[in-house]
Enzyme design. Structure first.
Site, PDB file in Angstrom:
ATOM      1  N   TYR A  57      -9.410  48.417  35.061  1.00 62.10           N
ATOM      2  CA  TYR A  57      -9.216  49.201  33.832  1.00 62.10           C
ATOM      3  C   TYR A  57     -10.094  48.638  32.713  1.00 62.10           C
ATOM      4  CZ  TYR A  57      -7.014  51.390  29.769  1.00 62.10           C
ATOM      5  OH  TYR A  57      -6.794  52.089  28.609  1.00 62.10           O
ATOM      6  N   ILE A  93      -1.182  52.691  21.593  1.00 61.24           N
ATOM      7  CA  ILE A  93      -0.803  53.991  21.027  1.00 61.24           C
ATOM      8  C   ILE A  93       0.431  54.489  21.772  1.00 61.24           C
ATOM      9  CG2 ILE A  93      -1.601  56.359  20.606  1.00 61.24           C
ATOM     10  CD1 ILE A  93      -3.180  54.200  19.034  1.00 61.24           C
ATOM     11  N   ALA A 107     -12.751  46.707  32.909  1.00 62.03           N
ATOM     12  CA  ALA A 107     -14.182  46.888  33.200  1.00 62.03           C
ATOM     13  C   ALA A 107     -14.599  48.350  33.042  1.00 62.03           C
ATOM     14  CB  ALA A 107     -14.483  46.400  34.616  1.00 62.03           C
ATOM     15  N   SER A 108     -13.700  49.280  33.401  1.00 58.42           N
ATOM     16  CA  SER A 108     -14.049  50.705  33.263  1.00 58.42           C
ATOM     17  C   SER A 108     -14.263  51.066  31.796  1.00 58.42           C
ATOM     18  CB  SER A 108     -12.967  51.600  33.890  1.00 58.42           C
ATOM     19  OG  SER A 108     -11.793  51.648  33.090  1.00 58.42           O
ATOM     20  N   LYS A 109     -13.488  50.442  30.913  1.00 55.87           N
ATOM     21  CA  LYS A 109     -13.620  50.756  29.493  1.00 55.87           C
ATOM     22  C   LYS A 109     -14.863  50.092  28.896  1.00 55.87           C
ATOM     23  CE  LYS A 109     -10.084  53.472  29.262  1.00 55.87           C
ATOM     24  NZ  LYS A 109     -10.223  54.884  28.892  1.00 55.87           N
TER      25      LYS A 109
END
Ligand SMILES: NC(=O)c1ccc[n+]([C@@H]2O[C@H](COP(=O)([O-])OP(=O)(O)OC[C@H]3O[C@@H](n4cnc5c(N)ncnc54)[C@H](O)[C@@H]3O)[C@@H](O)[C@H]2O)c1
Length: 255
Positions: A156, A189, A158-160
């Site tokens: 997650y 959020i 690394a994907s961002k």
């Protein structure tokens, strides 16, 4: 008359959370909104609410990780509307497997949606926007890309980070075509994504509270991100902004 009157705006991940808030805010600013998601029941509920307010919204089922599906949806948008002014890439998934247990299956699942899917949608939108010589793309990244994250998996995070780099790439590639490409890194959020962290193993039911406690302004709301998305999408307010990674995170990261 709202600021986005006459503009065609597509939002992925529009059936829930941040994407839903963006779709609703654009519709209330008079855009023609195309809400896209794998969750068709969620899309139908959003459409019912917004149509009830007399707003302009169409829904289409889209799995962003399936290139053929992305191509057919963007072809349908081109056929029906002839153009696309704004794309918001909000669809994404999270996982919580940790190093060193995190292996290929979990890695590929997150990467296939978050980074491959964002690329496919940007690719097809970019082709349309280049042809019409104008447009704006806003990617929803994550504050975890900058902090290393508390709970999310390596994939997650690394994907961002990759979404931030992809934002720079498309910003450079499309600038001469009058297309601006930016991203937002949200802090925590109040959506299902943060709820999923409440009861993670080892957090004693405090997974959500632990993250919120790390943020000076506490928990944010989906509209807090949508305000930033509309700003970055605005050719009037943000016309000289491209390749920006905007932090909307309540002070989680200060740089
Ligand atoms: N909520 C947070 O604290 C937070 C923080 C940082 C970043 N983000 C990012 O914000 C974005 C939106 O997340 P959210 O908090 O609104 O979560 P959410 O789970 O409420 O919404 C995500 C939406 O994406 C859709 N989706 C998932 N996979 C899809 C696919 N393959 N194709 C199309 N749609 C798909 C889901 O159906 C859902 O409607 C995500 O990219 C997420 O990583 C969220």
């Amino acid at each position: 008359m709202g600021e986005f009157q006459g503009q065609i705006v597509a939002v992925t991940g529009a059936s829930a959370g941040i994407g839903e808030a963006c779709a609703a805010m654009f519709a209330r600013e008079s855009a023609t909104v195309i809400a896209l998601d794998v969750n068709e029941a969620g899309l139908a509920a959003l459409a019912a609410t917004l149509k009830g307010e007399g707003l302009d919204i169409t829904t289409m089922r889209l799995d962003i990780s399936d290139e053929a599906c992305v191509e057919s949806v963007f072809s349908a948008i081109e056929k029906q509307y002839g153009r696309l002014d704004v794309l918001v890439n909000s669809a994404g998934i999270i996982s919580f497997e940790k190093f060193p247990e995190h292996t290929q299956v979990g890695w590929d699942k997150v990467m296939n949606v978050n980074i491959r899917g964002t690329y496919f949608c940007s690719r097809f939108a970019g082709i349309m926007m280049r042809r019409q010589h104008g447009g704006a793309i806003v990617n929803i990244s994550a504050g975890a890309a900058k902090t290393g994250g508390m709970n999310p998996s390596p994939a997650y995070i690394a994907s961002k980070g990759a979404i931030n780099s992809l934002t720079f790439h498309f910003a450079v590639q499309l600038a001469k075509d009058n297309v601006r490409v930016n991203a937002i890194c949200p802090g925590p959020i109040d959506t299902s994504m943060i709820e999923k962290q409440a009861h993670l193993p080892g957090t004693h039911g405090n997974g959500k509270e632990n993250i919120i406690a790390a943020v000076p302004l506490g928990l944010g709301q989906p509209d807090d991100i949508a305000y930033g998305v509309l700003f970055l999408a605005s050719n009037r307010r943000a016309r000289y902004i491209t390749g920006e990674i905007l932090d909307i995170n309540g002070g989680l990261v200060m740089d």
